[in-house]
Design an enzyme around this catalytic site. Sequence first.
Site, short mmCIF file in Angstrom:
data_model
loop_
_atom_site.label_atom_id
_atom_site.label_comp_id
_atom_site.label_asym_id
_atom_site.label_seq_id
_atom_site.Cartn_x
_atom_site.Cartn_y
_atom_site.Cartn_z
N HIS A 1 -2.90 9.92 -1.35
CA HIS A 1 -2.94 8.38 -1.93
C HIS A 1 -2.85 8.86 -3.64
CE1 HIS A 1 -3.53 5.57 1.28
NE2 HIS A 1 -3.56 6.50 1.62
N LYS B 1 -7.80 -15.90 15.47
CA LYS B 1 -8.02 -15.68 14.15
C LYS B 1 -9.30 -15.23 13.70
CE LYS B 1 -3.81 -18.05 12.81
NZ LYS B 1 -2.98 -19.28 12.23
N GLU C 1 0.73 -1.16 0.04
CA GLU C 1 0.01 0.00 -0.01
C GLU C 1 0.95 1.08 0.04
OE1 GLU C 1 -3.00 0.65 3.31
OE2 GLU C 1 -3.76 2.31 2.15
N ASP D 1 2.35 -14.66 12.58
CA ASP D 1 1.25 -15.19 11.98
C ASP D 1 0.33 -14.16 11.45
OD1 ASP D 1 -0.97 -16.79 11.37
OD2 ASP D 1 -0.61 -18.07 12.69
C1 LIG Z 1 1.58 11.05 2.74
C2 LIG Z 1 1.74 11.91 4.02
C3 LIG Z 1 2.94 11.61 4.97
C4 LIG Z 1 2.31 13.40 3.48
O1 LIG Z 1 2.31 14.35 4.63
P1 LIG Z 1 3.13 15.70 4.29
O2 LIG Z 1 2.78 16.35 5.48
O3 LIG Z 1 2.78 16.16 3.05
O4 LIG Z 1 4.65 15.21 4.36
P2 LIG Z 1 5.96 16.25 4.23
O5 LIG Z 1 6.34 15.98 2.90
O6 LIG Z 1 5.68 17.30 5.13
O7 LIG Z 1 6.89 15.06 5.33
C5 LIG Z 1 6.30 15.01 6.57
C6 LIG Z 1 6.85 13.72 7.32
O8 LIG Z 1 6.33 12.90 6.77
C7 LIG Z 1 7.36 11.60 6.39
N1 LIG Z 1 7.34 11.47 5.04
C8 LIG Z 1 6.75 12.17 4.18
N2 LIG Z 1 6.70 11.57 2.69
C9 LIG Z 1 7.57 10.15 3.02
C10 LIG Z 1 8.05 9.44 2.16
N3 LIG Z 1 7.86 9.26 0.81
N4 LIG Z 1 8.68 8.27 2.66
C11 LIG Z 1 8.85 8.34 4.19
N5 LIG Z 1 8.45 9.27 4.96
C12 LIG Z 1 7.89 10.23 4.28
C13 LIG Z 1 8.54 12.19 7.02
O9 LIG Z 1 8.80 11.67 8.35
C14 LIG Z 1 8.46 13.61 6.88
O10 LIG Z 1 9.42 14.30 7.85
P3 LIG Z 1 10.97 14.50 7.25
O11 LIG Z 1 11.61 13.22 7.47
O12 LIG Z 1 10.84 14.96 5.73
O13 LIG Z 1 11.30 15.64 8.29
C15 LIG Z 1 0.28 12.21 4.73
O14 LIG Z 1 -0.48 12.96 3.91
C16 LIG Z 1 -0.38 11.22 5.13
O15 LIG Z 1 0.08 10.70 6.09
N6 LIG Z 1 -1.52 10.80 4.81
C17 LIG Z 1 -2.38 9.81 5.29
C18 LIG Z 1 -2.33 8.52 4.58
C19 LIG Z 1 -2.38 7.32 5.20
O16 LIG Z 1 -2.37 7.47 6.39
N7 LIG Z 1 -2.63 6.24 4.43
C20 LIG Z 1 -2.69 5.21 5.37
C21 LIG Z 1 -3.51 4.14 4.71
S1 LIG Z 1 -5.29 4.72 4.49
C22 LIG Z 1 -6.24 3.24 4.71
O17 LIG Z 1 -5.48 2.12 4.27
C23 LIG Z 1 -7.25 3.06 6.04
C24 LIG Z 1 -8.46 3.82 5.52
C25 LIG Z 1 -8.17 5.25 5.34
O18 LIG Z 1 -9.40 3.42 4.71
C26 LIG Z 1 -9.12 3.83 7.32
C27 LIG Z 1 -9.97 4.72 7.49
O19 LIG Z 1 -11.14 4.57 7.30
O20 LIG Z 1 -9.65 5.61 8.34
N1 LIG Z 2 -1.04 -25.27 16.92
C1 LIG Z 2 -2.21 -24.20 16.47
O1 LIG Z 2 -3.04 -24.50 16.84
C2 LIG Z 2 -1.82 -23.09 15.79
C3 LIG Z 2 -0.33 -22.85 15.64
N2 LIG Z 2 -0.06 -21.90 15.11
C4 LIG Z 2 1.43 -21.63 14.68
O2 LIG Z 2 2.09 -21.65 15.64
C5 LIG Z 2 3.62 -21.26 15.59
C6 LIG Z 2 3.89 -20.53 16.69
O3 LIG Z 2 3.79 -21.20 17.77
P1 LIG Z 2 4.78 -20.96 19.16
O4 LIG Z 2 4.22 -22.06 20.08
O5 LIG Z 2 4.84 -19.65 19.39
O6 LIG Z 2 6.07 -21.48 18.28
P2 LIG Z 2 6.97 -22.87 18.05
O7 LIG Z 2 5.85 -24.06 18.01
O8 LIG Z 2 8.09 -22.61 16.81
O9 LIG Z 2 7.59 -23.04 19.62
C7 LIG Z 2 8.35 -22.22 20.16
C8 LIG Z 2 9.18 -23.05 21.14
O10 LIG Z 2 10.71 -22.13 21.32
C9 LIG Z 2 11.18 -22.52 22.48
N3 LIG Z 2 11.60 -21.49 23.14
C10 LIG Z 2 12.90 -21.16 22.98
N4 LIG Z 2 13.34 -20.07 23.66
C11 LIG Z 2 12.13 -19.55 24.24
C12 LIG Z 2 11.64 -18.42 24.73
N5 LIG Z 2 12.62 -17.29 25.09
N6 LIG Z 2 10.38 -18.03 25.03
C13 LIG Z 2 9.40 -18.77 24.71
N7 LIG Z 2 9.75 -19.96 23.93
C14 LIG Z 2 11.15 -20.22 23.66
C15 LIG Z 2 9.87 -23.03 23.34
O11 LIG Z 2 10.26 -24.61 23.85
P3 LIG Z 2 9.78 -25.26 24.95
O12 LIG Z 2 8.23 -24.85 24.95
O13 LIG Z 2 10.22 -26.35 25.07
O14 LIG Z 2 10.17 -24.34 26.28
C16 LIG Z 2 8.62 -23.04 22.53
O15 LIG Z 2 7.76 -24.12 22.46
C17 LIG Z 2 3.35 -20.25 14.27
O16 LIG Z 2 3.87 -21.01 13.05
C18 LIG Z 2 1.85 -20.17 14.00
O17 LIG Z 2 1.73 -20.06 12.63
C19 LIG Z 2 -1.04 -20.63 14.73
C20 LIG Z 2 -2.25 -20.82 15.35
C21 LIG Z 2 -2.69 -22.06 15.68
#
Ligand SMILES: CC(C)(COP(=O)([O-])OP(=O)([O-])OC[C@H]1O[C@@H](n2cnc3c(N)ncnc32)[C@H](O)[C@@H]1OP(=O)([O-])[O-])[C@@H](O)C(=O)NCCC(=O)NCCSC(=O)C[C@@](C)(O)CC(=O)[O-]
Ligand SMILES: NC(=O)C1=CN([C@@H]2O[C@H](COP(=O)(O)OP(=O)(O)OC[C@H]3O[C@@H](n4cnc5c(N)ncnc54)[C@H](OP(=O)(O)O)[C@@H]3O)[C@@H](O)[C@H]2O)C=CC1
Length: 407
Positions: free
Chosen positions: A402, A232, A103, A307
Amino acid sequence: MTDTDADAAELAERVRDGDLRLHELEAHADADTAAAARRRLLETETGADLSTSGAYAFDAAVADSAIENMVGATQVPLGIVGPIEVDGGAVTDTKWLPLATTEGALLASVNRGVSATRKAGGATARVLKSKMTRAPVFKVRDVAEAGEVVSWVRENEAHLREAAESTTSHGELLEVTPYVVGDNVFLRFGYDTKDAMGMNMATIATQEACEVVEAETPADLVALSGNLCTDKKPAAINAVEGRGRTVSADVEIPREVVESVFKTTPEAMAEANTRKNLVGSAKAGSLGFNAQAANVVAAAFLALGQDIAQVVEGSNAITTMDVRDGSLYASVTLASLEVGTVGGGTKLPTQAEALDVVGVRGGGDPAGSNADALAEVIAVAALGGELSLVGALSASHLASAHEELGR
Ligand SMILES: CC(C)(COP(=O)([O-])OP(=O)([O-])OC[C@H]1O[C@@H](n2cnc3c(N)ncnc32)[C@H](O)[C@@H]1OP(=O)([O-])[O-])[C@@H](O)C(=O)NCCC(=O)NCCSC(=O)C[C@@](C)(O)CC(=O)[O-]
Ligand SMILES: NC(=O)C1=CN([C@@H]2O[C@H](COP(=O)(O)OP(=O)(O)OC[C@H]3O[C@@H](n4cnc5c(N)ncnc54)[C@H](OP(=O)(O)O)[C@@H]3O)[C@@H](O)[C@H]2O)C=CC1
């Protein structure tokens, strides 16, 4: 033709002849050759060109526990936001956060919000709860028997803990909460899974505990996951009780920073937040009282080996904004952010590199601190996304942003 190509061609031919099944090729060749054979087969069957999907940069064998019937890798553009200043419970230094998305405008938006929090001296973040759940459903005769099972569970939690914890060296059973619906008994097991997201860990541990319940009570296990977990699926129980990490971040941004970064005022942003994120979400019957938490959570999950299906509950967030002494106070609380820095997809090479960028790959010291830190960084980035989008809406910049960046 290389040896690998020849082997892949031969394997594809054997699948076509019905001699081998598509999913058992790894038993006859290395994982990369098996994937190449599937691509060949698929290219012939569908006419698609899979050369880009096949041009991945890791050994297919490392993806063995992440995918079956592998044909290649989906490549999603990866970007970076930051630096992110976080005063955290687990985070102690400045962070960068890799995000993967398709996006346009998303990273610019989050980066802008994060830059405003930085100019305000940084955001504060805390993990308030950490608990992964699994809730099996048992069948009983009637509500009297359900009551008996519930009493037994309440009196024998230590017994269940011993069984559950026998399957893991890291996991700890924190609680078992019973729920009864007629002749159904649900037991919601809650675990501290430390640095693992914990779904495998919790599932394996709960299976062991269920065997004790079945042996000691009249309850019969029907399904190890009874959907009260809830994994989920959108669910109020996660919003209220939490699941994974419950994490909150906030910031107070001086008026001049709001005006220079967002080109609007604290009053306009607070009003837009109330009318959009609170009133609009309530009217829609939404579980999410936020603008775009899902955008940040999904992009972070993709980049960091989480996940991706758990974006459903990971984006379960409430955003608040108020004017305080002329400044903008803003917070985001993610009720059920399921993250891990060990296990699952975290061991895949690009995802492990991304975890290194955040500085949280592997187990933390103490255990759980790396996953806490990751949750805090994602929460601050989500706060950045909220600020930037609400700012853009307040300044009427959403459509133009956008048009410029997202098409
Ligand atoms: C697009 C901006 C940021 C412009 O905003 P602007 O104020 O015109 O940007 P600017 O050129 O003045 O820059 C300000 C700062 O933005 C950052 N920035 C600026 N441009 C860049 C770039 N190219 N790459 C990386 N960082 C960037 C950067 O930090 C920059 O500071 P600087 O570093 O220059 O001091 C602003 O208009 C904005 O945030 N718009 C909103 C867009 C948005 O949030 N989209 C998200 C997806 S929308 C969606 O999926 C969900 C939705 C909307 O349907 C959910 C709902 O219903 O609400
Ligand atoms: N089974 C299910 O129903 C589902 C599975 N998943 C999947 O499960 C996976 C994630 O499961 P998850 O249990 O997190 O991972 P893993 O099955 O990969 O197990 C991680 C293992 O790492 C070991 N471990 C080593 N160091 C650490 C530490 N510092 N902290 C915690 N554990 C440590 C633990 O072993 P020990 O236990 O021996 O201590 C732990 O069981 C993902 O792939 C996900 O997509 C997602 C949803 C449902």
